[in-house]
Design an enzyme around this catalytic site. Structure first.
Site, short mmCIF file in Angstrom:
data_model
loop_
_atom_site.label_atom_id
_atom_site.label_comp_id
_atom_site.label_asym_id
_atom_site.label_seq_id
_atom_site.Cartn_x
_atom_site.Cartn_y
_atom_site.Cartn_z
N ASP A 1 39.25 75.39 37.15
CA ASP A 1 40.57 74.93 36.43
C ASP A 1 40.71 73.42 37.07
OD1 ASP A 1 43.25 75.64 35.37
OD2 ASP A 1 44.13 74.99 37.40
N SER A 2 41.75 73.04 36.26
CA SER A 2 42.20 71.61 36.47
C SER A 2 42.67 71.50 37.87
CB SER A 2 43.57 71.08 35.73
OG SER A 2 44.37 72.01 35.71
N GLY B 1 46.86 69.15 30.92
CA GLY B 1 47.29 69.52 29.52
C GLY B 1 47.97 68.54 28.79
N CYS C 1 41.22 78.22 32.70
CA CYS C 1 42.26 77.15 32.24
C CYS C 1 42.29 77.21 30.77
CB CYS C 1 41.47 75.82 32.76
SG CYS C 1 42.56 74.18 32.20
N CYS D 1 48.94 79.47 30.06
CA CYS D 1 48.51 78.30 31.18
C CYS D 1 48.38 79.08 32.44
CB CYS D 1 49.63 77.39 31.14
SG CYS D 1 49.03 76.19 32.63
N1 DGL Z 1 45.77 75.61 34.09
C1 DGL Z 1 45.48 75.20 33.18
C2 DGL Z 1 45.71 75.91 31.78
O1 DGL Z 1 45.72 77.00 31.74
C3 DGL Z 1 45.78 73.66 33.06
C4 DGL Z 1 47.15 73.10 33.31
C5 DGL Z 1 47.11 71.76 33.13
O2 DGL Z 1 46.37 71.03 33.90
O3 DGL Z 1 47.91 70.77 32.50
O4 DGL Z 1 45.99 75.25 30.83
#
Ligand code: DGL
Length: 248
Positions: A11-12, A43, A73, A181
């Site tokens: 994930d990020s 995002g 993510c 998200c």
């Molecule tokens: N958790 C991620 C998602 O599902 C990333 C959110 C982000 O880094 O902005 O989009």
């Protein structure tokens, strides 16, 4: 160990822990979790930037012996192309992402769904198309700052962002909120509290549950071990890791 299956979950930042939580319930697979906290949130970034991050993460996970990949993510899932996977040498049968999870959601009779997610996810229109195919009425709400606020652990800002989403859900008479998200289920109790306070009585859909069901079909063997790595070990990363990793 070389030659043994290893599940890479990425994930990020900390959002993928909400997916990891579901995965640990259904598979004994040994897991390597990677959070790119140094570059989170993704995002609001461009497709080109997100693509570079995805490439770096996948190449790194491969170098660590990862055999099966879970993109935990949504912002990355909607940006990853078949060509990119091919370029890195990842076959589609060893890769599951959040889109696969949303596709696996069953038909929701009489539902009116509010999809909440990042700019990258909502603007891709991927989930809108999937719900349209399933003939499920839906609207979207872009939460531009919530993932970043969760990365920072800024409770007051998180609360304000959630309030805006719930007010919109109420205004559009949503029956369900779809977490598009993976950061959002981490603050699910705050969504519940705000919903009760603002008088919205709908249900929440967490696609991670469906992702876990799909991963279970891989029938990967392992010892339930989880190793967590981050490009930047923030306090928030450590605290979610300690909360979400089940030590067996
Ligand atoms: N958790 C991620 C998602 O599902 C990333 C959110 C982000 O880094 O902005 O989009």
């Amino acid at each position: 160990m070389k030659g043994e299956p290893l599940l890479g979950v990425f994930d990020s930042g900390v959002g993928g822990f909400s997916v990891l939580q579901e995965l640990q319930k259904v598979t004994p697979a040994n897991i390597l979790y990677y959070g790119d906290c140094a570059n989170a949130p993704y995002g609001n970034k461009s497709k080109e930037e997100i693509t570079v991050y995805i490439k770096n993460i996948l190449v790194y996970l491969k170098s660590q012996g990862v055999t099966h990949f879970v993109s935990a993510c949504n912002s990355m899932s909607v940006t990853t192309t078949e060509e990119l996977l091919e370029e890195i040498g990842i076959t589609r049968d060893t890769y599951i992402d959040m889109i696969d999870g949303v596709r696996a959601i069953g038909l929701l009779d009489g539902a009116n769904v509010l999809i909440i997610g990042t700019e990258a996810t909502i603007s891709s229109r991927v989930y809108q198309s999937i719900l349209s195919e399933k003939i499920i009425p839906h609207r979207t709400y872009t939460l531009t700052t919530l993932a970043g606020e969760i990365e920072k652990g800024d409770t007051i800002a998180i609360m304000k962002s959630i309030e805006k989403a719930i007010l919109y859900a109420k205004e559009m008479h949503a029956t369900h909120i779809l977490y598009a998200c993976t950061h959002y289920p981490l603050v699910h109790t705050m969504f519940i509290d705000v919903s009760a306070r603002l008088g919205w009585a709908g249900m929440f859909i967490n696609p991670a549950v469906y992702v876990a069901d799909l991963v279970a079909t891989w029938k990967i063997s392992g010892e339930h071990s989880v190793q967590c790595e981050a490009s930047l070990e923030t306090e928030v990363f450590i605290s979610y890791r300690d909360r979400y990793v089940v030590v067996s």
